[in-house]
Design a protein around this motif. Structure first.
Motif, PDB file in Angstrom:
ATOM      1  N   LEU A  21       0.821  -1.201   0.000  1.00 45.45           N
ATOM      2  CA  LEU A  21       0.000   0.000   0.000  1.00 45.45           C
ATOM      3  C   LEU A  21       0.860   1.258   0.000  1.00 45.45           C
ATOM      4  O   LEU A  21       0.602   2.215  -0.744  1.00 45.45           O
ATOM      5  CB  LEU A  21      -0.925   0.013   1.223  1.00 45.45           C
ATOM      6  CG  LEU A  21      -2.199  -0.813   1.167  1.00 45.45           C
ATOM      7  CD1 LEU A  21      -3.000  -0.612   2.452  1.00 45.45           C
ATOM      8  CD2 LEU A  21      -3.052  -0.432  -0.037  1.00 45.45           C
ATOM      9  N   ILE A  22       1.861   1.270   0.857  1.00 43.93           N
ATOM     10  CA  ILE A  22       2.726   2.443   0.956  1.00 43.93           C
ATOM     11  C   ILE A  22       3.495   2.653  -0.344  1.00 43.93           C
ATOM     12  O   ILE A  22       3.617   3.780  -0.846  1.00 43.93           O
ATOM     13  CB  ILE A  22       3.687   2.301   2.155  1.00 43.93           C
ATOM     14  CG1 ILE A  22       2.892   2.310   3.465  1.00 43.93           C
ATOM     15  CG2 ILE A  22       4.725   3.415   2.147  1.00 43.93           C
ATOM     16  CD1 ILE A  22       3.743   2.086   4.691  1.00 43.93           C
ATOM     17  N   SER A  23       4.014   1.582  -0.914  1.00 48.52           N
ATOM     18  CA  SER A  23       4.767   1.696  -2.167  1.00 48.52           C
ATOM     19  C   SER A  23       3.883   2.233  -3.288  1.00 48.52           C
ATOM     20  O   SER A  23       4.305   3.083  -4.090  1.00 48.52           O
ATOM     21  CB  SER A  23       5.346   0.333  -2.565  1.00 48.52           C
ATOM     22  OG  SER A  23       6.218  -0.158  -1.568  1.00 48.52           O
ATOM     23  N   PHE A  24       2.643   1.768  -3.332  1.00 47.65           N
ATOM     24  CA  PHE A  24       1.713   2.221  -4.366  1.00 47.65           C
ATOM     25  C   PHE A  24       1.412   3.706  -4.215  1.00 47.65           C
ATOM     26  O   PHE A  24       1.345   4.447  -5.199  1.00 47.65           O
ATOM     27  CB  PHE A  24       0.429   1.399  -4.296  1.00 47.65           C
ATOM     28  CG  PHE A  24      -0.587   1.763  -5.331  1.00 47.65           C
ATOM     29  CD1 PHE A  24      -0.290   1.668  -6.686  1.00 47.65           C
ATOM     30  CD2 PHE A  24      -1.852   2.202  -4.959  1.00 47.65           C
ATOM     31  CE1 PHE A  24      -1.227   2.006  -7.651  1.00 47.65           C
ATOM     32  CE2 PHE A  24      -2.797   2.540  -5.909  1.00 47.65           C
ATOM     33  CZ  PHE A  24      -2.487   2.447  -7.262  1.00 47.65           C
ATOM     34  N   VAL A 171      -0.056   7.419   5.985  1.00 48.06           N
ATOM     35  CA  VAL A 171       1.063   7.520   5.038  1.00 48.06           C
ATOM     36  C   VAL A 171       0.561   7.404   3.602  1.00 48.06           C
ATOM     37  O   VAL A 171       0.884   8.240   2.740  1.00 48.06           O
ATOM     38  CB  VAL A 171       2.131   6.448   5.340  1.00 48.06           C
ATOM     39  CG1 VAL A 171       3.140   6.378   4.199  1.00 48.06           C
ATOM     40  CG2 VAL A 171       2.848   6.759   6.646  1.00 48.06           C
ATOM     41  N   TYR A 172      -0.237   6.379   3.308  1.00 48.06           N
ATOM     42  CA  TYR A 172      -0.658   6.232   1.915  1.00 48.06           C
ATOM     43  C   TYR A 172      -1.718   7.255   1.534  1.00 48.06           C
ATOM     44  O   TYR A 172      -1.908   7.572   0.353  1.00 48.06           O
ATOM     45  CB  TYR A 172      -1.085   4.792   1.584  1.00 48.06           C
ATOM     46  CG  TYR A 172      -2.455   4.346   1.994  1.00 48.06           C
ATOM     47  CD1 TYR A 172      -3.585   4.748   1.307  1.00 48.06           C
ATOM     48  CD2 TYR A 172      -2.625   3.441   3.044  1.00 48.06           C
ATOM     49  CE1 TYR A 172      -4.846   4.292   1.656  1.00 48.06           C
ATOM     50  CE2 TYR A 172      -3.866   2.979   3.402  1.00 48.06           C
ATOM     51  CZ  TYR A 172      -4.980   3.405   2.710  1.00 48.06           C
ATOM     52  OH  TYR A 172      -6.223   2.949   3.069  1.00 48.06           O
ATOM     53  N   PHE A 175       0.373  10.711   0.694  1.00 51.61           N
ATOM     54  CA  PHE A 175       1.104  10.697  -0.574  1.00 51.61           C
ATOM     55  C   PHE A 175       0.227  10.277  -1.757  1.00 51.61           C
ATOM     56  O   PHE A 175       0.410  10.768  -2.872  1.00 51.61           O
ATOM     57  CB  PHE A 175       2.322   9.775  -0.468  1.00 51.61           C
ATOM     58  CG  PHE A 175       3.394  10.318   0.414  1.00 51.61           C
ATOM     59  CD1 PHE A 175       4.252  11.303  -0.038  1.00 51.61           C
ATOM     60  CD2 PHE A 175       3.538   9.858   1.720  1.00 51.61           C
ATOM     61  CE1 PHE A 175       5.245  11.812   0.779  1.00 51.61           C
ATOM     62  CE2 PHE A 175       4.531  10.355   2.548  1.00 51.61           C
ATOM     63  CZ  PHE A 175       5.384  11.348   2.080  1.00 51.61           C
ATOM     64  N   GLY A 176      -0.715   9.383  -1.532  1.00 54.49           N
ATOM     65  CA  GLY A 176      -1.499   8.867  -2.652  1.00 54.49           C
ATOM     66  C   GLY A 176      -2.629   9.776  -3.087  1.00 54.49           C
ATOM     67  O   GLY A 176      -3.079   9.696  -4.234  1.00 54.49           O
ATOM     68  N   GLY A 177      -3.104  10.662  -2.184  1.00 54.67           N
ATOM     69  CA  GLY A 177      -4.227  11.508  -2.537  1.00 54.67           C
ATOM     70  C   GLY A 177      -5.480  10.695  -2.793  1.00 54.67           C
ATOM     71  O   GLY A 177      -5.605   9.540  -2.369  1.00 54.67           O
ATOM     72  N   VAL A 178      -6.424  11.286  -3.504  1.00 50.44           N
ATOM     73  CA  VAL A 178      -7.701  10.600  -3.695  1.00 50.44           C
ATOM     74  C   VAL A 178      -7.543   9.370  -4.591  1.00 50.44           C
ATOM     75  O   VAL A 178      -8.277   8.382  -4.443  1.00 50.44           O
ATOM     76  CB  VAL A 178      -8.745  11.571  -4.282  1.00 50.44           C
ATOM     77  CG1 VAL A 178      -8.486  11.853  -5.758  1.00 50.44           C
ATOM     78  CG2 VAL A 178     -10.154  11.042  -4.083  1.00 50.44           C
ATOM     79  N   LYS A 179      -6.562   9.385  -5.521  1.00 46.70           N
ATOM     80  CA  LYS A 179      -6.342   8.180  -6.329  1.00 46.70           C
ATOM     81  C   LYS A 179      -5.837   7.036  -5.454  1.00 46.70           C
ATOM     82  O   LYS A 179      -6.229   5.875  -5.647  1.00 46.70           O
ATOM     83  CB  LYS A 179      -5.350   8.460  -7.455  1.00 46.70           C
ATOM     84  CG  LYS A 179      -5.965   9.144  -8.660  1.00 46.70           C
ATOM     85  CD  LYS A 179      -5.014   9.145  -9.845  1.00 46.70           C
ATOM     86  CE  LYS A 179      -5.699   9.697 -11.085  1.00 46.70           C
ATOM     87  NZ  LYS A 179      -4.809   9.701 -12.261  1.00 46.70           N
ATOM     88  N   GLY A 180      -4.967   7.358  -4.496  1.00 45.76           N
ATOM     89  CA  GLY A 180      -4.523   6.330  -3.562  1.00 45.76           C
ATOM     90  C   GLY A 180      -5.681   5.779  -2.761  1.00 45.76           C
ATOM     91  O   GLY A 180      -5.763   4.572  -2.501  1.00 45.76           O
ATOM     92  N   ASP A 355      -9.449   6.212   5.212  1.00 47.63           N
ATOM     93  CA  ASP A 355      -8.689   6.998   4.232  1.00 47.63           C
ATOM     94  C   ASP A 355      -9.542   8.055   3.546  1.00 47.63           C
ATOM     95  O   ASP A 355      -9.109   9.201   3.358  1.00 47.63           O
ATOM     96  CB  ASP A 355      -8.011   6.077   3.210  1.00 47.63           C
ATOM     97  CG  ASP A 355      -8.969   5.142   2.491  1.00 47.63           C
ATOM     98  OD1 ASP A 355     -10.194   5.352   2.551  1.00 47.63           O
ATOM     99  OD2 ASP A 355      -8.487   4.176   1.851  1.00 47.63           O
ATOM    100  N   SER A 356     -10.761   7.685   3.164  1.00 53.74           N
ATOM    101  CA  SER A 356     -11.609   8.640   2.443  1.00 53.74           C
ATOM    102  C   SER A 356     -12.009   9.810   3.326  1.00 53.74           C
ATOM    103  O   SER A 356     -12.095  10.955   2.867  1.00 53.74           O
ATOM    104  CB  SER A 356     -12.856   7.935   1.903  1.00 53.74           C
ATOM    105  OG  SER A 356     -13.595   7.362   2.962  1.00 53.74           O
ATOM    106  N   VAL A 357     -12.277   9.531   4.605  1.00 51.73           N
ATOM    107  CA  VAL A 357     -12.679  10.603   5.510  1.00 51.73           C
ATOM    108  C   VAL A 357     -11.533  11.583   5.731  1.00 51.73           C
ATOM    109  O   VAL A 357     -11.719  12.804   5.706  1.00 51.73           O
ATOM    110  CB  VAL A 357     -13.156  10.024   6.853  1.00 51.73           C
ATOM    111  CG1 VAL A 357     -13.443  11.154   7.846  1.00 51.73           C
ATOM    112  CG2 VAL A 357     -14.411   9.188   6.650  1.00 51.73           C
TER     113      VAL A 357
END
Length: 530
Positions: A21-24, A171-172, A175-180, A355-357
């Motif tokens: 997850l973090i790498s993605f 963390v994810y 860095f990942g934002g809404v796409k993450g 994550d979404s919240v």
């Protein structure tokens, strides 16, 4: 004390998943160049990922553990829980027709920006601030409750449990934002469905097929529809009509006026993809809820034929903690490696809700307060990094606050749906006043919101036999009437933007509109046959 020992192989599976997850998320961060990329994915995410992500947010760990426990063991529980799903397709239909066209036409990032364009800045800030307060509090309680379950299952300390859930999610998310958020939710939903299907197949095989599952549980728990009560003073919360009508307005408010849900609907390339995501969500959610409720039926039958199963559940105050029934069964029947996958499914259900919240809290803060109230002109790169910092702050606050809600978490978790229903109707009322009236102004909208909320609080205090699902209707009506009358008597008419015209898009969407209506009738038919 853990309910079972987790093998090193299972921990390896969990660690590999979290590392992935973090790498993605770090990979996705390289493709972000502005806050639009960060919060709405450059408006390029497909309808299927958005629909699955939205559904994943609803399918939290509390649902995966709590719904089967309600069906199998709770007093007054059973498959009556499925009536919750009756209003979902109709709510999706209403949002597709009446709300989504307005938001998409304005190219919003924060749904509360609409309220400033229609009313004034005050209305925007009040609704956005209310959303942030309620969601931040609920997120802290969610982290706390899930961490307790993880602590109980794995034997780790509460601190480690919080860090596993909160810190990794943060963390994810940062860095990942809404796409993450969206794509990790898709992965997590896939894992969750696979694990739930495995459990159901194992239960069916162990109990002698579907007939054995249904024959092994008290018949009153198999009731799915209750037309004999109305919830307006008879003390029956989960009757058919409050769950259909009250649930309809609850879902329209949540999916159509809550930043945590609307933000993903705004990530699609155009309104047709946004509508398609809602359409898919309206179709896919019932089968998933039916699956984990049938697991509840299976667990009830299994416990009836294996009394020692209940005795193995950890006790709280002398009462078995039925919410741990699903993970306990997982640990007993799955081999090494698959136990780790099952625990990943529980982590996934938790993270997809968190994550979404956190991302939506960051979006509303950035759009409604930081950018709106700042006089600085920032570059896209600066805005992107500020957005990440805001996400980090909200996630950190939620994790920190989770250590301080222990004394109230039990009562809040029981009442969390009630608390939401106190404000869902009034919030929806503000948006309805903006979309469908010309004379309502910001003062009236905010006053209507307060009147609706106070009315629902009074219903809670003095009308305990009225189903809390009706509060969604009562709050809506009071907000609209009060807000409209106050706007007229205040005498300061404010109209912003063009009058709203319903965008039926009949030629392209009439078939799918009809499918959602027929699907609702089909759900009623399925429930009648169970």
């Amino acid at each position: 004390m853990a309910i079972a020992t987790i093998s090193p192989l299972d921990w390896l599976v969990i660690g590999f998943y979290l590392f992935g997850l973090i790498s993605f998320s770090l990979y996705l961060s390289r493709k972000q160049h502005s806050r639009a990329d960060y919060y709405v994915g450059g408006r390029s995410i497909g309808a299927w990922p958005i629909a699955i992500s939205t559904m994943a947010t609803q399918c939290s760990t509390n649902s995966i553990l709590g719904a089967p426990a309600f069906v199998a063991f709770s007093a007054g529980g059973g498959l009556i829980w499925l009536q919750y799903e009756l209003a979902v397709p109709l709510a999706m239909l209403a949002i597709m027709i009446f709300l989504l066209p307005v938001f998409r036409a304005m190219n919003l990032v924060s749904v509360y920006e609409y309220l400033e364009r229609r009313f004034d800045l005050k209305t925007r800030l009040v609704l956005s601030g209310l959303f942030q307060f309620l969601r931040a509090f609920a997120t802290s309680v969610t982290i706390y409750s899930i961490a307790l379950v993880v602590e109980l299952i794995t034997g780790t300390t509460f601190l480690i449990s919080v860090l596993i859930l909160g810190a990794i999610t943060l963390v994810y998310d940062v860095f990942g934002g809404v796409k993450g958020v969206v794509y990790s939710d898709v992965l997590q939903m896939g894992i969750l469905v696979v694990v739930l299907l495995m459990l159901f197949v194992i239960l069916v095989g162990e109990l002698g097929g579907l007939t054995g599952i249904f024959n092994g549980i008290p018949q009153e728990r198999l009731q799915t529809l209750d037309f004999s009560h109305h919830g307006l003073g008879d003390g029956e919360t989960f009757a058919f009509w409050p769950m259909l009508i009250g649930g309809f307005f609850l879902y329209v408010s949540y999916y159509g006026c809550d930043q945590s849900q609307v933000q993903r609907e705004l990530c699609a390339a155009n309104i047709h993809e946004s509508k398609k995501s809602l359409f898919l969500n309206g179709l896919l959610r019932f089968p998933l809820v039916l699956l984990y409720c049938l697991i509840g039926v299976g667990l009830g039958s299994y416990a009836a034929s294996h009394p020692e199963f209940i005795q193995q559940l950890p006790a709280e105050g002398g009462t078995p903690n039925y919410n741990v029934a699903v993970p306990l069964y997982m640990l007993q029947v799955l081999p090494m490696g698959l136990v780790g996958l099952a625990l990943v499914a529980l982590f996934a259900a938790a993270m997809s809700s968190l994550d979404s919240v956190i991302n939506s809290l960051s979006a509303s803060t950035m759009e409604d307060f930081v950018r709106r109230l700042s006089s600085n002109a920032w570059s896209d790169e600066t805005e992107l990094w500020i957005s990440r910092v805001v996400t980090l702050c909200w996630g950190s606050l939620a994790v920190v606050f989770s250590f301080y809600v222990g004394d109230i978490a039990d009562s809040v978790l029981v009442a969390i749906n009630k608390i939401g229903s106190l404000i869902n109707g009034p919030v929806l009322g503000v948006f309805v006043l903006g979309v469908f009236t010309r004379r309502c102004n910001g003062l009236g909208a905010v006053c209507g919101l307060c009147l609706g909320f106070v009315t629902n609080v009074l219903c809670w205090l003095y009308l305990p036999n009225v189903s809390w699902l009706w509060w969604n209707v009562i709050g809506l009506i009071v907000c609209m009437l009060g807000g409209y009358l106050i706007s007229i008597f205040a005498g300061c008419r404010q109209q912003r933007g063009e009058p709203f015209t319903v965008q039926l898009d009949w030629l392209n969407w009439r078939g799918r509109y009809g499918i959602l209506v027929l699907y609702t009738l089909g759900i009623v038919g399925v429930l009648a046959l169970l």
